[in-house]
Design a protein around this motif. Sequence first.
Motif, PDB file in Angstrom:
ATOM      1  N   UNK A 191       0.791  -1.217   0.000  1.00  0.00           N
ATOM      2  CA  UNK A 191       0.000   0.000   0.000  1.00  0.00           C
ATOM      3  C   UNK A 191       0.824   1.268   0.000  1.00  0.00           C
ATOM      4  N   UNK A 192       0.158   2.375   0.307  1.00  0.00           N
ATOM      5  CA  UNK A 192       0.772   3.694   0.330  1.00  0.00           C
ATOM      6  C   UNK A 192       1.281   3.993   1.738  1.00  0.00           C
ATOM      7  N   UNK A 193       2.534   4.421   1.837  1.00  0.00           N
ATOM      8  CA  UNK A 193       3.160   4.731   3.127  1.00  0.00           C
ATOM      9  C   UNK A 193       3.825   6.101   3.060  1.00  0.00           C
TER      10      UNK A 193
ATOM     11  N   UNK B 217      -9.613   5.074  -3.391  1.00  0.00           N
ATOM     12  CA  UNK B 217      -8.854   4.504  -4.502  1.00  0.00           C
ATOM     13  C   UNK B 217      -9.258   3.052  -4.709  1.00  0.00           C
ATOM     14  N   UNK B 218      -9.401   2.660  -5.956  1.00  0.00           N
ATOM     15  CA  UNK B 218      -9.723   1.269  -6.270  1.00  0.00           C
ATOM     16  C   UNK B 218      -8.650   0.615  -7.125  1.00  0.00           C
ATOM     17  N   UNK B 219      -7.621   1.405  -7.514  1.00  0.00           N
ATOM     18  CA  UNK B 219      -6.542   0.896  -8.368  1.00  0.00           C
ATOM     19  C   UNK B 219      -5.184   1.314  -7.806  1.00  0.00           C
ATOM     20  N   UNK B 220      -4.174   0.572  -8.171  1.00  0.00           N
ATOM     21  CA  UNK B 220      -2.814   0.954  -7.790  1.00  0.00           C
ATOM     22  C   UNK B 220      -2.410   2.221  -8.535  1.00  0.00           C
TER      23      UNK B 220
ATOM     24  N   UNK C  89      -7.406   5.615 -14.514  1.00  0.00           N
ATOM     25  CA  UNK C  89      -8.700   6.238 -14.785  1.00  0.00           C
ATOM     26  C   UNK C  89      -8.820   7.675 -14.298  1.00  0.00           C
ATOM     27  N   UNK C  90      -7.807   8.229 -13.623  1.00  0.00           N
ATOM     28  CA  UNK C  90      -7.984   9.594 -13.182  1.00  0.00           C
ATOM     29  C   UNK C  90      -6.889  10.130 -12.282  1.00  0.00           C
ATOM     30  N   UNK C  91      -7.127  11.376 -11.838  1.00  0.00           N
ATOM     31  CA  UNK C  91      -6.226  12.108 -10.948  1.00  0.00           C
ATOM     32  C   UNK C  91      -6.894  12.239  -9.583  1.00  0.00           C
TER      33      UNK C  91
ATOM     34  N   UNK D 122      -7.552   9.600   2.779  1.00  0.00           N
ATOM     35  CA  UNK D 122      -8.656   9.574   1.825  1.00  0.00           C
ATOM     36  C   UNK D 122      -8.271  10.383   0.598  1.00  0.00           C
ATOM     37  N   UNK D 123      -8.789   9.979  -0.540  1.00  0.00           N
ATOM     38  CA  UNK D 123      -8.490  10.648  -1.804  1.00  0.00           C
ATOM     39  C   UNK D 123      -9.778  11.090  -2.493  1.00  0.00           C
ATOM     40  N   UNK D 124      -9.704  12.249  -3.118  1.00  0.00           N
ATOM     41  CA  UNK D 124     -10.812  12.787  -3.897  1.00  0.00           C
ATOM     42  C   UNK D 124     -10.417  12.794  -5.363  1.00  0.00           C
ATOM     43  N   UNK D 125     -11.316  12.315  -6.215  1.00  0.00           N
ATOM     44  CA  UNK D 125     -11.064  12.328  -7.652  1.00  0.00           C
ATOM     45  C   UNK D 125     -11.249  13.744  -8.189  1.00  0.00           C
ATOM     46  N   UNK D 126     -10.234  14.274  -8.853  1.00  0.00           N
ATOM     47  CA  UNK D 126     -10.305  15.620  -9.421  1.00  0.00           C
ATOM     48  C   UNK D 126     -10.433  15.601 -10.930  1.00  0.00           C
TER      49      UNK D 126
END
Length: 285
Positions: free
Chosen positions: A133-135, A152-155, A175-177, A186-190
């Motif tokens: 994962x992300x560290x 996030x649903x993808x690497x 698929x996006x930024x 948490x991440x927000x799709x921009x």
Amino acid sequence: MAFALLTACGDAAVTLTHVHGLAYSPDGQRLSIPSHHGLAIYSAGRWRKAAGPEHDYMGYAVTRRAIYSSGHPAQGSGLTNPFGLIKSSDDGRTWQQLGLQGEADFHLLAAGFDNGALYVFNGRPNSRMSAPGLYFSLNGGLNWQRAAAQGLSEAPVALAVHPTDSKVVALTTSTGLYVSRDAGQSFQALSQGEQTVGLAFSLDGNSLWFGSYGNGAKLSRLELATGQVTPLSVPELKKDAVAYLAQNPTQPQEWAMATFKRDVYVSKDGGKSWSAIAKAGQTLK
């Protein structure tokens, strides 16, 4: 532990066998590209090999005080493969091992230019990271904290850290930024709908530049305060896209980009026009 293996320097032909990153030196005088056989340097209109070991540098991040990287040692160096995390405080001439030797090869590694916060995406567990994962680390890689990365649903494909706010991190997927303002919890799709690739925060911390690919290669600038996206010019790229972006710390209008097919371009006018300094890995003078 520091280690060095000097290589020939000068104006001999430099070939970019791979491009694993892109960054300006803090003084703005040199553009460095980590490749399969050490660092390639572009300075004052000419290319050369950097003085230092010809390792296969993978994840690569330049901050105001140091360079961080990962990857694989040069043949005959006697160093453990893979590196884990390494650091240079002298422009890549020598490197200090920061841990995880023989355990980790971080292909995605990013650092805040002024805050020095390190973020990595780890594909499998190691002695300091209990799960993939992300560290992130706020003390130079000594201690790591796993980010939940909700949303996030993808690497990730690419990773960037805000220059001053260690809690702001951006990444791209197929698929996006996405942007996080809480240290990756948490991440927000921009931006969604197109394959999004290379990205970099502007060094004033106000915007995020990112490449994408739909019917062709695109380059855009996103204003963090408003979310406004402005299209920028991009060189004519055939079945290619922007893989890496970097801004000159002392000349803000100067940006560099590298593509997946090993083209490298420099813009002196904030992305309005671009000049090639390498094509298909062949450096140009």
